[in-house]
Write a protein that holds these residues in place. Structure first.
Motif, short mmCIF file in Angstrom:
data_model
loop_
_atom_site.label_atom_id
_atom_site.label_comp_id
_atom_site.label_asym_id
_atom_site.label_seq_id
_atom_site.Cartn_x
_atom_site.Cartn_y
_atom_site.Cartn_z
N SER A 255 -27.50 6.98 7.23
CA SER A 255 -27.68 5.55 6.99
C SER A 255 -29.13 5.13 6.86
CB SER A 255 -27.02 4.75 8.13
OG SER A 255 -27.62 5.07 9.37
N ARG A 256 -30.09 6.00 7.20
CA ARG A 256 -31.49 5.56 7.20
C ARG A 256 -32.19 5.66 5.86
NH1 ARG A 256 -34.45 7.46 12.84
NH2 ARG A 256 -33.47 5.90 14.18
N PRO A 257 -32.13 6.78 5.16
CA PRO A 257 -32.94 6.89 3.94
C PRO A 257 -32.55 5.84 2.89
CG PRO A 257 -32.07 9.02 4.61
CD PRO A 257 -31.37 8.00 5.43
N VAL A 258 -33.53 5.34 2.19
CA VAL A 258 -33.29 4.46 1.05
C VAL A 258 -33.30 5.36 -0.19
CG1 VAL A 258 -34.02 2.44 -0.23
CG2 VAL A 258 -34.40 2.55 2.24
N LEU A 259 -32.21 5.34 -0.95
CA LEU A 259 -31.97 6.32 -2.00
C LEU A 259 -32.22 5.74 -3.39
CD1 LEU A 259 -28.64 7.65 -0.49
CD2 LEU A 259 -30.92 8.65 -0.21
N LEU A 260 -32.65 6.60 -4.27
CA LEU A 260 -32.90 6.23 -5.66
C LEU A 260 -31.58 6.06 -6.40
CD1 LEU A 260 -34.86 6.00 -8.16
CD2 LEU A 260 -34.57 8.48 -8.41
N ASP A 261 -31.46 4.99 -7.15
CA ASP A 261 -30.32 4.77 -8.02
C ASP A 261 -30.32 5.86 -9.10
OD1 ASP A 261 -28.38 3.92 -9.78
OD2 ASP A 261 -29.39 2.05 -10.33
N PRO A 262 -29.24 6.67 -9.20
CA PRO A 262 -29.24 7.74 -10.22
C PRO A 262 -29.41 7.22 -11.63
CG PRO A 262 -27.43 8.02 -8.67
CD PRO A 262 -28.02 6.67 -8.39
N SER A 279 -36.87 5.47 8.04
CA SER A 279 -35.96 5.27 6.92
C SER A 279 -36.74 5.53 5.63
CB SER A 279 -35.42 3.84 6.92
OG SER A 279 -36.48 2.90 6.93
N PRO A 280 -37.01 6.80 5.30
CA PRO A 280 -37.90 7.11 4.18
C PRO A 280 -37.28 6.74 2.83
CG PRO A 280 -36.84 9.09 4.97
CD PRO A 280 -36.47 8.00 5.94
N ALA A 281 -38.14 6.44 1.90
CA ALA A 281 -37.75 6.19 0.51
C ALA A 281 -38.63 7.06 -0.37
CB ALA A 281 -37.91 4.71 0.16
N LEU A 282 -38.15 8.25 -0.72
CA LEU A 282 -38.96 9.19 -1.47
C LEU A 282 -39.15 8.77 -2.93
CD1 LEU A 282 -37.61 12.58 -0.04
CD2 LEU A 282 -39.55 11.20 0.72
N ALA A 283 -38.20 8.01 -3.44
CA ALA A 283 -38.31 7.48 -4.80
C ALA A 283 -37.45 6.23 -4.90
CB ALA A 283 -37.87 8.51 -5.83
N LEU A 284 -37.93 5.23 -5.62
CA LEU A 284 -37.22 3.97 -5.77
C LEU A 284 -37.16 3.59 -7.24
CD1 LEU A 284 -38.83 1.94 -2.84
CD2 LEU A 284 -36.50 2.85 -2.90
#
Length: 916
Positions: A255-262, A279-284
């Motif tokens: 539930s923590r990572p913020v994920l890139l929309d494919p 809550s890392p966001a490696l790519a947005l």
């Protein structure tokens, strides 16, 4: 302190937020909620100027309430289940609103009866606060006779009304801008239990707004969706996705990572620090619609497959070096390539293959994608995704203007997200791992054979649709002309790792109407390991292939390896063992180098270590000394072999493919890594002796190939009367001699002579028994060169009897891969024609294709001790020879055969065709 709507189970109810929406009107802004205990709530949202008006009507006819006691709305505003309530001040709140104190702090407003059994309240909200969720329950205070009462939904959860957050549409996936300025968000996740849309303000490291999508309202089937009236004030977005944590299911939810929309069309610029958070966001994704682009009537060149001359380049490496002369801001970008289009034109290239340009993990390299839809930001000026998109369109337009097609290397076999041993959750792994990746019955990743951590589940219907959608985007938005699929074996792999005979994805791409004119090329070799996958690839007469067998067989022959005549001959005439299946030689993408392997200079400079598997499969030869040396004898032998490789490449049937740097002798010092740092084009070397010679040779070979389309740019295979194989003696190739490394062939342009009238004295020539077209595998007949004179040769049948020459004269091509000079006998040219030497790779390039070439006259009739009556030629070691038979010029300056020449008898031909 976390604000809660009620003092009982509100927090837990909100965490599993699931409003009971049992009906939804067509306008998408009116919702019906059923109350636990009877009755219902009708909620409507409308926008007026700068505010949203929320109207709630409560039907209390079925509720057990005291009609004399006020009914209150106990409510608050929130943007996610992890943020504080948004409470209104007295001026903004409805009349008689009070603030309930303590841990249950919320707003409480009486609901007045509008008609019998119906109570109504209207709330005005500043549009700038949107998007928000209005959470509420119904509350009746206690009296002396009746205790307090709380009314929730039939699911025992709070009621939740989205404000400025419409229901949205499940199609299309991704972020889609509407004409009214609203944005629709849609995300596929079959196994998710909850999805939160995260919005970021400029410069923010953490989400500025989080919108918890309600399953009852914002989910259709397996797609989660919502629509925002506006995204003003936000520049990036992503998703948190919740679900069952048990890995045995194959899912990897967190539930923590913020994920890139494919489906994100742009990757947002990285904000330092966002990767280090809990809550890392490696790519947005970047909240930016597609900008209009003036294509100025751009139209694809539509070059026929058999006429392609392809050049494979790395966008970053092509102009990254200062020697490119490109401005600093454009170096290593699409704009840098734009400035070098003339270089491609000068070589005669009519197609470029760009190594992967979709967004990738920059620490791993371009063959490790993180997105299939967004151009890599690194290739845009200033590292901007929007600039990358715009400049890619400019590059395509300029290449099309020069008559050059644009093909893309694409990777759909895996992503940069790794596996459980080395995970890097960016997008798909955290969204729906069990759908997007191949997992076994224990939920563990299936590790593919091509040297990466995960295997993409290409033939799952949802994944297949995503791949086709991404290919369509590159075609429709960027005008791309074709695609080369790396690790193409993954495209025919089923959900259990099995090879499919009729894979859904390959068929969908072959028959998609939008892609009807698009070139599709399957590359079955891994760019990571260099290993070729033995896959029977279905083609539907649409798919071409990256011919790795061409590379291997040509390298093995030219380096002097014995027993390679048959394989080498098969590659020269179009690899019919691969493409004789309703396709043809134009479907073979031939290459002697590629980005993942030795360069042209390295294949003649490095043999490699005996125990190194990859080096063994590179089939290089170092001319006796490993690595770069200054010895003139060694360098001369190497440069001669480089020229021989190029002659073989351009005189073979099929599509010749050059690799960036081949035109000046680029070296990676034997490094086999596809992302080797030495893969930078050194423009200064183009002006050096080797660079100027190789570029000139390539341009001349391209021109020669285009001048002889009927022999060298064929859609169909050569017919029997158009091809004759030779050894040291004409028509006597040494197929069964394992030590032979010499092979020659003559190509003939003839048509049948018209038959004479029946009353003439014409006697037909003996018919040649042969198949309908030229063989693609060479017969295993023993034809060693005799030691005596030419008259000792066996009686021969003329394969050209009854045929007349047309167009250009015959071509004769010979390859000597021995370490010693050989003397070869020339076949007879057409009567009245003379062999002219156009190129000998042991000679300086400046002597190639000069004027009409140098005439090679046969010995005069009756000359003593003539071993080769039609002439001989001494061919140096590791060299190639190209001759053309030329007729005398007529009065109009045009070379053509005369009538007397049409009864020409060609060289003796004694090869039995029974094995063809």
């Amino acid at each position: 302190m976390q604000r809660q709507c009620t003092g009982r189970d509100t927090a837990s109810a909100r965490s599993k937020s699931s409003p009971a929406v049992h009906a939804l009107k067509k306008d998408g802004n009116t919702f019906v909620y059923h109350i636990n205990g009877g009755g219902r709530v009708l909620a409507s949202v409308r926008k007026e100027a700068r505010r949203f008006m929320v109207t709630l009507e409560v039907n209390t006819k079925e509720l057990e309430i005291d009609s004399a006691t006020p009914l209150h709305l106990h409510w608050g505003l929130s943007r996610s289940d992890s943020e504080d309530w948004v409470l209104l001040d007295a001026k903004s709140a409805p009349p008689n609103t009070t603030l309930s104190g303590g841990e249950t702090e919320a707003m409480r407003t009486p609901i007045l009866e509008s008609r019998p059994g119906v109570r109504r309240i209207e709330i005005a909200l500043d549009a700038r606060k949107a998007p928000v969720e209005l959470h509420f329950v119904l509350y009746q205070p206690p009296t002396e006779k009746v205790p307090e009462k709380w009314f929730r939904s039939t699911k025992e959860s709070n009621f939740s009304v989205p404000v400025g957050l419409g229901r949205g549409s499940p199609d299309p996936l991704g972020a889609t801008w509407q004409s009214n300025g609203s944005v629709n968000f849609a995300l596929y996740s079959r196994n998710a239990e909850g999805v939160i849309l995260c919005l970021f303000k400029p410069g923010a490291v953490e989400p500025s707004t989080e919108l918890d999508l309600s399953p009852g309202l914002h989910r259709t089937g397996d797609v989660w969706h919502a629509q925002l009236e506006s995204v003003e004030g936000y520049d990036r977005y992503g998703y948190r996705v919740r679900g069952a944590v048990g890995w045995a299911t194959g899912n990897r939810f967190h539930s923590r990572p913020v994920l890139l929309d494919p489906y994100a069309h742009f990757i947002a610029p990285h904000v330092p620090g966002q990767e280090d958070l809990p809550s890392p966001a490696l790519a947005l994704g970047l909240l930016q619609p597609e900008e209009p682009f003036d294509w100025e009537g751009d139209y694809p060149p539509l070059v026929p497959m058999e006429e392609l001359i392809a050049y494979k380049l790395h966008v970053g490496g092509f102009t990254r070096d200062a020697s490119s002369g490109v401005a600093d801001a454009a170096r290593g970008t699409f704009l840098g390539v734009v400035e070098k289009v003339q270089h491609l034109v000068d070589m005669g290239v009519n197609a470029v293959i760009l190594q992967p340009i979709a967004a990738f993990d920059e620490t791993l390299g371009s063959f490790f994608p993180i997105s299939f839809f967004a151009p890599a930001s690194i290739y845009g000026p200033g590292g901007s995704g929007v600039a990358a998109s715009r400049s890619l369109k400019l590059l395509v337009k300029e290449l099309h203007r020069a008559g050059i097609e644009v093909l893309l290397d694409v990777v759909y076999s895996h992503t940069a997200e790794g596996n459980d041993e080395d995970p890097k959750t960016v997008s798909l792994r955290g969204i729906d791992n069990a759908t997007y990746y191949l997992v076994d019955e224990f939920g563990q990743f299936k590790i593919p054979e091509f040297g990466v951590g995960n295997a993409f589940n290409c033939n799952h219907p949802t994944v297949q649709r995503m791949i086709v959608d991404s290919i369509r985007r590159w075609v429709e938005e960027f005008h791309v002309d074709g695609f080369c699929f790396a690790n193409a074996g993954a495209l025919v792999t089923g959900p259990h790792g099995q090879q499919l005979s009729r894979p859904l994805l390959v068929e969908a791409l072959a028959f998609d109407p939008v892609l009807a004119d698009i070139k599709l090329i399957a590359d079955l070799r891994s760019p990571i390991t260099g290993v070729h996958q033995p896959v029977d690839f279905p083609h539907w007469s649409r798919w071409a292939e990256w011919n790795s067998r061409y590379r291997d067989d040509v390298r093995r022959f030219i380096r002097g390896e014995g027993g390679q005549l048959s394989s080498f001959a098969t590659r020269l005439v179009g690899s019919g063992d691969i493409f004789d299946d309703r396709r043809g030689p134009g479907f073979s993408f031939n290459h002697v180098t590629s980005p993942y392997g030795y360069t042209l200079a390295d294949v003649v400079s490095y043999t490699g270590y005996p125990n190194d598997f990859r080096c063994q499969n590179e089939f290089g030869w170092n001319a006796g000394v490993e690595g770069q040396v200054a010895d003139p004898g060694v360098t001369d032998a190497r440069q001669r072999q480089m020229r021989t490789y190029l002659v073989a490449l351009f005189l073979s049937q099929g599509v010749p493919v050059l690799t960036m740097g081949d035109e000046y002798g680029h070296t990676k010092n034997g490094n086999l890594d596809v992302e080797d740092r030495n893969s930078v084009f050194h423009w200064g070397q183009m002006e050096g002796p080797l660079g100027s010679q190789l570029k000139e040779l390539i341009a001349r070979l391209v021109a020669f190939r285009e001048e002889h389309p009927e022999l060298l740019q064929r859609r169909e295979y050569l017919l029997p009367h158009e091809l004759v194989w030779h050894g040291y003696w004409p028509a006597h190739p040494e197929w069964d001699n394992p030590s032979s490394a010499f092979l020659a062939a003559s190509l003939h342009q003839y048509v049948p002579v018209e038959e004479p009238e029946p009353d003439s004295e014409y006697e037909p020539e003996p018919e040649l028994e042969a198949p309908e077209r030229a063989p693609f595998s060479v017969p295993g007949v023993s034809l060693e060169a005799p030691s005596g004179a030419g008259e000792d040769l066996p009686e021969a049948v003329d394969p050209l009897a009854g045929l007349e020459p047309v167009g250009h004269g015959d071509l004769y091509i010979a390859f000597n891969a021995h370490g010693d000079q050989v003397t070869l006998g020339l076949p007879a040219p057409p009567r009245g024609a003379v062999w002219h030497r156009l190129a000998d790779t042991s000679m300086p390039v400046q002597s190639y294709f000069v004027g009409e070439g140098e005439a090679l006259h046969a010995p005069p009739p009756g000359a003593p001790d003539v071993v080769h009556p039609h002439g001989s030629y001494d061919l140096a070691p590791f060299s190639a020879l190209l001759l053309e038979a030329k007729f005398p010029k007529g009065a109009d300056g045009v070379r053509r055969p005369s009538y007397e020449m049409q009864t020409n008898k060609a060289a003796p031909f004694a090869v039995s065709l029974s094995g063809f």
